[in-house]
Scaffold this motif. Structure first.
Motif, PDB file in Angstrom:
ATOM      1  N   ARG A 196      50.886  33.668  49.520  1.00 32.73           N
ATOM      2  CA  ARG A 196      50.524  35.079  49.403  1.00 32.73           C
ATOM      3  C   ARG A 196      49.288  35.303  48.537  1.00 32.73           C
ATOM      4  O   ARG A 196      48.628  36.320  48.646  1.00 32.73           O
ATOM      5  N   THR A 197      48.990  34.346  47.633  1.00 34.37           N
ATOM      6  CA  THR A 197      47.827  34.562  46.774  1.00 34.37           C
ATOM      7  C   THR A 197      46.570  33.889  47.312  1.00 34.37           C
ATOM      8  O   THR A 197      45.518  34.508  47.379  1.00 34.37           O
ATOM      9  N   THR A 198      46.690  32.608  47.706  1.00 38.76           N
ATOM     10  CA  THR A 198      45.455  31.883  48.004  1.00 38.76           C
ATOM     11  C   THR A 198      45.232  31.636  49.483  1.00 38.76           C
ATOM     12  O   THR A 198      44.135  31.295  49.898  1.00 38.76           O
ATOM     13  N   GLN A 199      46.287  31.757  50.304  1.00 39.81           N
ATOM     14  CA  GLN A 199      46.105  31.425  51.715  1.00 39.81           C
ATOM     15  C   GLN A 199      46.070  32.684  52.574  1.00 39.81           C
ATOM     16  O   GLN A 199      46.185  33.797  52.081  1.00 39.81           O
TER      17      GLN A 199
ATOM     18  N   ALA B 178      39.757  43.630  49.577  1.00 36.28           N
ATOM     19  CA  ALA B 178      39.560  44.185  48.242  1.00 36.28           C
ATOM     20  C   ALA B 178      39.062  43.118  47.260  1.00 36.28           C
ATOM     21  O   ALA B 178      38.359  43.425  46.295  1.00 36.28           O
ATOM     22  N   LEU B 179      39.423  41.853  47.543  1.00 34.30           N
ATOM     23  CA  LEU B 179      39.035  40.792  46.616  1.00 34.30           C
ATOM     24  C   LEU B 179      37.526  40.583  46.599  1.00 34.30           C
ATOM     25  O   LEU B 179      36.934  40.290  45.560  1.00 34.30           O
ATOM     26  N   GLU B 180      36.935  40.721  47.778  1.00 35.97           N
ATOM     27  CA  GLU B 180      35.504  40.437  47.870  1.00 35.97           C
ATOM     28  C   GLU B 180      34.687  41.410  47.040  1.00 35.97           C
ATOM     29  O   GLU B 180      33.556  41.114  46.652  1.00 35.97           O
TER      30      GLU B 180
ATOM     31  N   GLY C 176      42.079  41.342  37.467  1.00 37.07           N
ATOM     32  CA  GLY C 176      42.433  42.543  36.723  1.00 37.07           C
ATOM     33  C   GLY C 176      43.794  43.077  37.122  1.00 37.07           C
ATOM     34  O   GLY C 176      44.120  44.231  36.866  1.00 37.07           O
ATOM     35  N   SER C 177      44.583  42.237  37.758  1.00 40.77           N
ATOM     36  CA  SER C 177      45.936  42.630  38.161  1.00 40.77           C
ATOM     37  C   SER C 177      46.755  41.370  38.321  1.00 40.77           C
ATOM     38  O   SER C 177      46.227  40.326  38.675  1.00 40.77           O
ATOM     39  N   SER C 178      48.038  41.492  38.027  1.00 39.18           N
ATOM     40  CA  SER C 178      48.885  40.321  38.203  1.00 39.18           C
ATOM     41  C   SER C 178      49.798  40.489  39.404  1.00 39.18           C
ATOM     42  O   SER C 178      50.697  39.688  39.610  1.00 39.18           O
ATOM     43  N   LEU C 179      49.573  41.505  40.204  1.00 38.18           N
ATOM     44  CA  LEU C 179      50.428  41.712  41.372  1.00 38.18           C
ATOM     45  C   LEU C 179      50.027  40.757  42.493  1.00 38.18           C
ATOM     46  O   LEU C 179      48.850  40.635  42.829  1.00 38.18           O
ATOM     47  N   VAL C 180      51.028  40.100  43.055  1.00 37.12           N
ATOM     48  CA  VAL C 180      50.764  39.171  44.145  1.00 37.12           C
ATOM     49  C   VAL C 180      50.067  39.886  45.291  1.00 37.12           C
ATOM     50  O   VAL C 180      49.142  39.369  45.911  1.00 37.12           O
ATOM     51  N   SER C 181      50.493  41.114  45.553  1.00 37.40           N
ATOM     52  CA  SER C 181      49.936  41.836  46.711  1.00 37.40           C
ATOM     53  C   SER C 181      48.481  42.220  46.501  1.00 37.40           C
ATOM     54  O   SER C 181      47.817  42.636  47.443  1.00 37.40           O
ATOM     55  N   ASP C 182      47.973  42.097  45.284  1.00 35.59           N
ATOM     56  CA  ASP C 182      46.554  42.362  45.066  1.00 35.59           C
ATOM     57  C   ASP C 182      45.684  41.146  45.394  1.00 35.59           C
ATOM     58  O   ASP C 182      44.464  41.224  45.307  1.00 35.59           O
ATOM     59  N   PHE C 183      46.333  40.018  45.681  1.00 33.89           N
ATOM     60  CA  PHE C 183      45.553  38.838  46.051  1.00 33.89           C
ATOM     61  C   PHE C 183      45.616  38.666  47.565  1.00 33.89           C
ATOM     62  O   PHE C 183      45.788  39.632  48.293  1.00 33.89           O
ATOM     63  N   GLY C 184      45.520  37.452  48.036  1.00 34.30           N
ATOM     64  CA  GLY C 184      45.566  37.179  49.484  1.00 34.30           C
ATOM     65  C   GLY C 184      44.294  36.484  49.903  1.00 34.30           C
ATOM     66  O   GLY C 184      43.210  37.044  49.810  1.00 34.30           O
ATOM     67  N   GLY C 185      44.418  35.218  50.304  1.00 38.00           N
ATOM     68  CA  GLY C 185      43.252  34.479  50.773  1.00 38.00           C
ATOM     69  C   GLY C 185      42.268  34.104  49.687  1.00 38.00           C
ATOM     70  O   GLY C 185      41.123  33.750  49.974  1.00 38.00           O
ATOM     71  N   ALA C 186      42.699  34.132  48.425  1.00 33.07           N
ATOM     72  CA  ALA C 186      41.763  33.893  47.324  1.00 33.07           C
ATOM     73  C   ALA C 186      41.213  32.462  47.317  1.00 33.07           C
ATOM     74  O   ALA C 186      40.158  32.211  46.729  1.00 33.07           O
ATOM     75  N   GLY C 187      41.932  31.542  47.963  1.00 31.12           N
ATOM     76  CA  GLY C 187      41.466  30.154  47.989  1.00 31.12           C
ATOM     77  C   GLY C 187      40.101  30.006  48.636  1.00 31.12           C
ATOM     78  O   GLY C 187      39.338  29.089  48.310  1.00 31.12           O
ATOM     79  N   LYS C 188      39.781  30.900  49.543  1.00 29.73           N
ATOM     80  CA  LYS C 188      38.488  30.844  50.211  1.00 29.73           C
ATOM     81  C   LYS C 188      37.360  31.110  49.215  1.00 29.73           C
ATOM     82  O   LYS C 188      36.283  30.517  49.299  1.00 29.73           O
ATOM     83  N   LEU C 189      37.611  32.027  48.283  1.00 30.16           N
ATOM     84  CA  LEU C 189      36.576  32.370  47.310  1.00 30.16           C
ATOM     85  C   LEU C 189      36.491  31.342  46.190  1.00 30.16           C
ATOM     86  O   LEU C 189      35.414  31.070  45.671  1.00 30.16           O
TER      87      LEU C 189
ATOM     88  N   ASN D 250      57.032  40.389  42.809  1.00 31.42           N
ATOM     89  CA  ASN D 250      55.686  40.686  43.277  1.00 31.42           C
ATOM     90  C   ASN D 250      54.683  40.646  42.126  1.00 31.42           C
ATOM     91  O   ASN D 250      53.573  41.140  42.247  1.00 31.42           O
ATOM     92  N   ASP D 251      55.079  40.087  40.998  1.00 27.43           N
ATOM     93  CA  ASP D 251      54.170  39.995  39.863  1.00 27.43           C
ATOM     94  C   ASP D 251      54.116  38.533  39.458  1.00 27.43           C
ATOM     95  O   ASP D 251      55.151  37.915  39.201  1.00 27.43           O
ATOM     96  N   LEU D 252      52.914  37.976  39.419  1.00 28.26           N
ATOM     97  CA  LEU D 252      52.795  36.533  39.202  1.00 28.26           C
ATOM     98  C   LEU D 252      53.447  36.091  37.903  1.00 28.26           C
ATOM     99  O   LEU D 252      54.146  35.082  37.850  1.00 28.26           O
TER     100      LEU D 252
END
Lengths: 513, 641
Positions: free
Chosen positions: A438-441, A447-449, A363-376, A305-307
């Motif tokens: 899990r990170t970009t899709q 929380a990312l926004e 500010g975190s390398s945990l996969v679970s802290d991302f999610g859908g980042a590709g949109k941004l 769970n850590d990139l």
């Protein structure tokens, strides 16, 4: 052959640069960065000239230099590069400036000295080049050990969470390996002195020794364990995820992309030619460890769970591929393994740098802290995906060629090993695509926004960092010949030193029974 | 007679353009981003049109060649030359590649055109066309390679494009998951394919088509090797073509935009498995067991797909299972071998037309129904969208095999050939194919009637369904023309596929078994089709309940995809998840703990090390020196003693 002392200049240059950068005042961080970048670019130009000068059809070792060092022991400053070493030098010279550029702002916020960080990177470059260029075994050993020091400080002083634990662990593991190797180096020297009548660390002279079976096997193990820890092979791997996870992204790219290759390079350059019989004797062990690494590393990568740890585990799987390629003792396997060393440096280097860009924003390398980042960040997300594709060895990217060669070369002699290893390509698809998903899709993590930095897509500087790597990955994916032609003679020479040859096809060419 | 492909010359030495043009267009669209926003889709369409025109030119050039084997082989550069392995980046344009090129670029062009309209409101339209062009380039490379490695490069390339397009709306979790599933299941097949390549090299010392085929013909390799080689290729083919046991990804692939379903997951990419087997026909013909396995996979999958197709309520999923089933017929054909190779290819081409038309028709329906896909909520649409209704109807009649539409000419002969396979297996596989024809008639009638006829069952928010714009209906009409005429054209005209492909399938000898005659087969099939059609009509002409109703075990099983997904989940996914979790735990505790313990023995506890870490380099140097001295002493003792 040229008379210009390429290798000593290439080794010494970055060291001088490191000293210069280290002496710059802490108040002038920008200057330190620029100087370091220019210095590393100079090394890149020099390496490019070397690559252009290298004659693929010429003698194996070119650019030979040798200077007096410790006459009492017979140790000399001897530098030589064959095709294998040259490719690794090119990789180093390319990655260091990119890492410097990628790390541009990485230490700005830390309460640490900026010039020291970039000086350490240059010092690391010096030791990395030295270790691949050395042709005197004692000199190699010295670089092998000294290389730890700048990396230790890069992780321990500039790393992330649990950096001190990771740095010490990294150091300890390498230390144990180094000591075993030192013992073997000394043992080899003793054997050499008895047979040759004078003590020497010269690689060429030592490869012609005759040893008793027991001595040869023990000395082989001394080198092999050191290299297996460095590479790292299962079960000596546990330091890597910690070190890779804690190191700053740029240092991690160099650690996994280059430093670890010393292990596989060492097996090819030292274990095989110095101890040919022992190499054959222990080849099944090497194959098994590598094979376990392929499956084990991939399964663990799926579970992370850590990139940064995830990418580290994928590298353990990749080193397994390199390992089976080497111990298959076929031209395709060996050439594939060396090509893999280069390609893995490009692909995983890219992946680490891109992960670094993501982590720096979030500010975190945990996969679970991302999610859908590709949109941004569509561009950064896209580059992340491309790096992933290279990591899973998609045809059209250069890692495909090396993985294909490794598996094909292994298959001709060990069918079962190759078939099990091929399962690794399915697992690779799983860990890469799941990581990307899990990170970009998927749905955007709310929380990312709230993190402003997550809205900044790639800057021009970041694009300059990734572009050369992507271009090379694609170019060598379709036309690997300029590299395979350079590697191939050295690999053939290595395998002829241990007296193996490729099996013939079971059905003769040209029809007929 | 050894296989030899003549070198390309004249017009045909530029066949690389076929791949290069769409690839360049994809690169422009994806690299230059927003700069191409306004005209990107037009470039995308134009590049495929250009390839189609080139494809026609090359087709007639090839027809003009008089050599015994019409072919043009073109080695562009050394791709992977290492030791005994010599892989060229080489292309082969022969009758088999030629018809694939025309199918891919021809149908591809129509679907690109349609997508201009279909994707006009999507903010990602430029990206869509970039991926779409990338797909066309990869697919063309797949069918144009002159050795298995280049085919494999194209093979994985289409897998990538398929992934990108399935998960095109990547912010939808279902789409992202479906894309990943497709890629990973395809990789299972790809692992088989690539292992086959290794075995070819180990056996024949080459990966070129000609060398491998000649190696097989020389009988130097044992039957076991041939069988394994074929089974590995078959695994690859099953992955790409959604055949049992690797079928589960294809219906989920419908998460992608509908033009993708039409082009990639109906007309072209999913037929790559058929191409691979047809291309490798000298290998597959060389082993009877191998052929039986291919036939069995095809027969089983065609029933599997048509049973599930009858129980689905999503218009695209019904069509997807229909595709699984129809490709089953093609596998059946290539497995039967001999004259049936050409029959399978004819069905592949005809299917390319009518299934693409059906999918685009479904897209047209969705376009007017606010992207709804539930056929229980359609009904009576024929009045509102006459062009879609008529073209869809022709596709429907064609796929169930009503004469004289193309499905009749392409499917019935496969059923007949199956019956005429030697021995009792002929009866078995023939009956399966016959039953499948009846089931196809049933589920397609259900789909057609529920969508276009019977009472309206729309949700309230849809006020007035409308016909699609001309840019979408023109491709529908052209594909419908294909649905009508393609079969007769491919079977009876001077352009008939059997004669055209004769040089590729070098064994036209009749099998000599005839369990049933042509008229019997046609007659039986027609009766079975009418029965299926009648049942469908009777059950669904008055519409259906708008919600899913409880059903018996067979329908429930079919709704659950005959437990294919459940099987994968319980046998692979869940245990895999537990395994990785257990390993992560062990790696952190077990192995690391063990090594940490050893480390503590060497250098003291890690806790103490952390405390002393300021002076660490010094202690390192000291311990290194200490250790070194110890070992030197030991070595000297050994050497002196």
């Amino acid at each position: 052959m040229s008379s210009f002392p390429y290798l000593s200049v290439l080794t010494g240059g970055p060291l001088v640069g490191a000293a210069v950068v280290a002496c710059l005042p802490r108040s002038r961080p920008q200057l330190a960065k620029v100087v370091a970048l220019v210095w590393s670019l100079a090394a890149l130009v020099l390496t490019a000239v070397m690559y252009a000068t290298f004659n693929a059809n010429g003698s194996r070792f070119q650019f030979r230099e040798s200077y007096q060092w410790i006459p009492f022991w017979g140790a000399r400053f001897t530098f030589e590069a064959d095709g294998i070493a040259l490719v690794m030098l090119a990789l180093i010279a390319l990655l260091v400036p990119l890492v410097i550029l990628a790390s541009w702002h990485d230490v700005d916020s830390a309460k640490r000295s900026v010039p020291t960080y970039f000086a350490l990177l240059l010092a690391l470059e010096c030791t990395m080049i030295g270790v691949f260029a050395a042709a005197d075994i004692f000199l190699f050993y010295v670089f092998f050990e000294v290389m730890l020091v700048p990396m230790y400080f890069l992780i321990g002083s500039y790393g992330g969470q649990r950096r001190q634990y990771a740095a010490v662990k990294f150091f300890l593991y390498s230390l144990v390996g180094g000591l075993l190797m030192l013992a073997a180096v000394i043992g080899l020297w003793v054997v050499g002195r008895d047979q040759l009548g004078h003590g020497t660390f010269d690689w060429h002279q030592l490869t012609s020794l005759h040893m008793s079976t027991t001595t040869e096997r023990w000395l082989f193990l001394g080198f092999f364990v050191a290299f297996a820890i460095k590479a790292p092979f299962f079960p000596f791997h546990t330091w890597l995820p910690d070190a890779g996870g804690a190191a700053p992204a740029g240092a991690a790219a160099l650690l996994v992309g280059v430093l670890d290759k010393v292990g596989t390079f060492g097996i090819l350059r030292y274990c095989l030619p110095l101890f040919p019989h022992a190499s054959k004797y222990f080849a099944p062990l090497g194959l098994v460890l590598a094979l376990v690494g392929i499956i084990y590393g991939a399964l663990l990568a799926i579970g992370q769970n850590d990139l940064k740890r995830l990418v580290s585990y994928t590298s353990i799987a990749h080193f397994g591929f390199i390992g089976i390629g080497i111990f298959a003792f076929t031209t395709q396997g060996g050439t594939g393994a060396v090509l893999y060393m280069l390609n893995h440096g490009l692909a995983t280097g890219l992946l680490f740098l891109v992960v670094g860009m993501l982590v720096a924003r979030r500010g975190s390398s945990l996969v679970s802290d991302f999610g859908g980042a590709g949109k941004l960040m569509p561009v950064l997300g896209g580059v992340f995906f491309i790096a992933g594709l290279a990591s899973l060895a998609l045809p059209g990217t250069s890692p495909f060629v090396s993985e294909f060669l490794v598996l094909l070369g292994t298959f001709t002699v060990h069918k079962t090993v190759a078939v099990i290893a091929t399962v690794g390509i399915i697992l690779a698809a799983a860990y890469v695509l799941w990581m990307v998903q899990r990170t970009t899709q998927g749905t955007l993590n709310p929380a990312l926004e709230k993190v402003d930095a997550m809205r900044r897509d790639m800057s021009v500087r970041e694009k300059v960092v990734v572009a050369p790597l992507i271009v090379l990955l694609l170019l060598l994916g379709f036309y690997p010949k300029p590299v395979t032609d350079v590697i191939n003679p050295a690999v053939k020479a290595t395998f002829s030193q241990i007296g193996t040859s490729d099996p013939n096809p079971t059905v003769a060419q040209g029809g007929g029974k | 007679m050894p296989v030899h492909f003549a070198a390309a010359h004249g017009t045909l030495s530029s066949i690389w353009l076929l791949v290069a043009i769409p690839l360049a267009s994809a690169a422009i669209l994806l690299l230059f981003g927003r700069f191409t926003e306004r005209w990107g889709h037009l470039l995308g369409v134009a590049s495929v049109l250009a390839s189609f025109i080139l494809g026609l030119i090359y087709f007639f050039s090839l027809r003009g060649l008089s050599s015994p084997y019409r072919a043009a082989s073109l080695n562009l550069f050394d791709f992977i030359p290492v030791g005994g392995l010599k892989v060229q980046f080489g292309l082969l344009y022969d009758p088999l590649s030629a018809i694939f090129v025309l199918l891919i670029t021809g149908v591809g062009f129509l679907i690109h055109l349609y997508a201009v309209g279909y994707m006009s409101h999507d903010e990602g339209r430029r990206r869509f066309f970039g991926y779409f062009n990338l797909f066309v380039a990869a697919m063309l490379l797949l069918v144009l390679g002159n050795n298995y490695v280049i085919t494999f490069v194209g093979w994985e390339g289409v897998g990538l494009a398929s992934y990108l397009l399935i998960s095109f709306w990547y912010d939808r979790p279902a789409a992202a998951t479906a894309g990943k599933k497709a890629f990973i299941m395809n990789r299972v097949g790809d692992a088989g394919f690539v292992t086959a390549i290794f075995l070819m090299f180990a056996t024949f010392g080459s990966v070129n088509f000609a060398d491998v085929f000649n190696g097989v013909a020389s009988h130097g390799a044992g039957q076991t090797t041939i069988l394994i080689l074929g089974l590995l290729l078959l695994l690859g083919a099953c992955g790409k073509s959604g055949q049992f046991p690797l079928q589960a990804w294809l219906p989920d692939a419908m998460e992608g935009p509908t033009p993708v379903s039409a082009l990639i997951h109906a007309a072209t990419m999913v037929t790559a498995g058929v191409y691979l087997i047809a291309r490798s026909n000298p290998l597959f013909t060389a082993n009877l067991t191998l052929q039986t396995v291919v036939v069995a996979v095809g027969a089983f999958t065609l029933l599997f797909g048509s049973i599930i197709g009858g129980a689905k309520d999503d218009i695209k999923r019904v069509l997807a299972w229909s595709t699984v089933s129809q490709i089953g017929y093609m596998f059946l054909g290539v497995g039967l071998g001999g004259a049936a190779y050409a029959l399978a290819l004819i069905h592949l081409l005809a299917h390319g037309f009518f299934k693409a038309g059906l999918f685009l028709g479904a897209g047209s329906v969705m376009h007017s129904m606010k992207d709804r896909t539930d056929i229980r909520r359609f009904g009576g649409l024929w009045r509102y969208m006459p062009i879609t209704w008529a073209t869809f109807g022709l596709g429907y009649l064609s796929i169930i095999g009503i004469p004289p539409l193309s499905g009749f000419f392409s499917k019935d002969p496969i059923i007949e050939s199956a019956f005429n396979r030697a021995g009792w297996t002929g009866w078995l596989f023939g009956s399966a194919a016959l039953l499948g024809a009846g089931l196809t008639a049933f589920y397609m009638t259900r789909l057609f009637v529920l969508t276009f006829h019977g009472p309206k069952r729309w949700t309230e928010d849809i006020e007035h369904p409308h016909e699609s714009p001309a840019v979408m209906t023109i491709p529908l009409v052209l594909l419908a023309v294909g649905s009508i005429a393609a079969g007769a054209l491919f079977v009876y005209s001077p352009f008939n596929v059997k004669d055209w492909l004769r040089p590729v399938f070098n064994n036209p000898a009749a099998e000599g078994h005839e369990h049933i005659g042509q008229w019997w087969a046609t007659g039986m099939t027609f009766v079975v089709v009418l029965i299926g059609l009648a049942i469908g009509l009777l059950l669904f002409r008055r519409g259906t309940a708008p919600q899913e109703q409880p059903a018996g075990p067979v329908v429930a099983a079919a709704r659950a995809n005959l437990f294919g997904d459940m099987f994968n989940e319980t046998v692979f996914e869940k245990p895999g998840l537990y395994l990785t979790r257990a390993l992560v735990y062990l790696d952190n505790r077990g192995i690391d703990g063990l090594v940490n313990g050893l480390a503590a023995l060497v250098g003291g506890s890690s806790g103490r090390l952390r405390r002393t870490q300021t002076g660490f380099v010094r202690s390192y140097a000291l311990s290194m020196l200490g250790g070194a001295l110890l070992i030197v002493a030991a070595m000297l003792a050994v050497a002196l003693g």
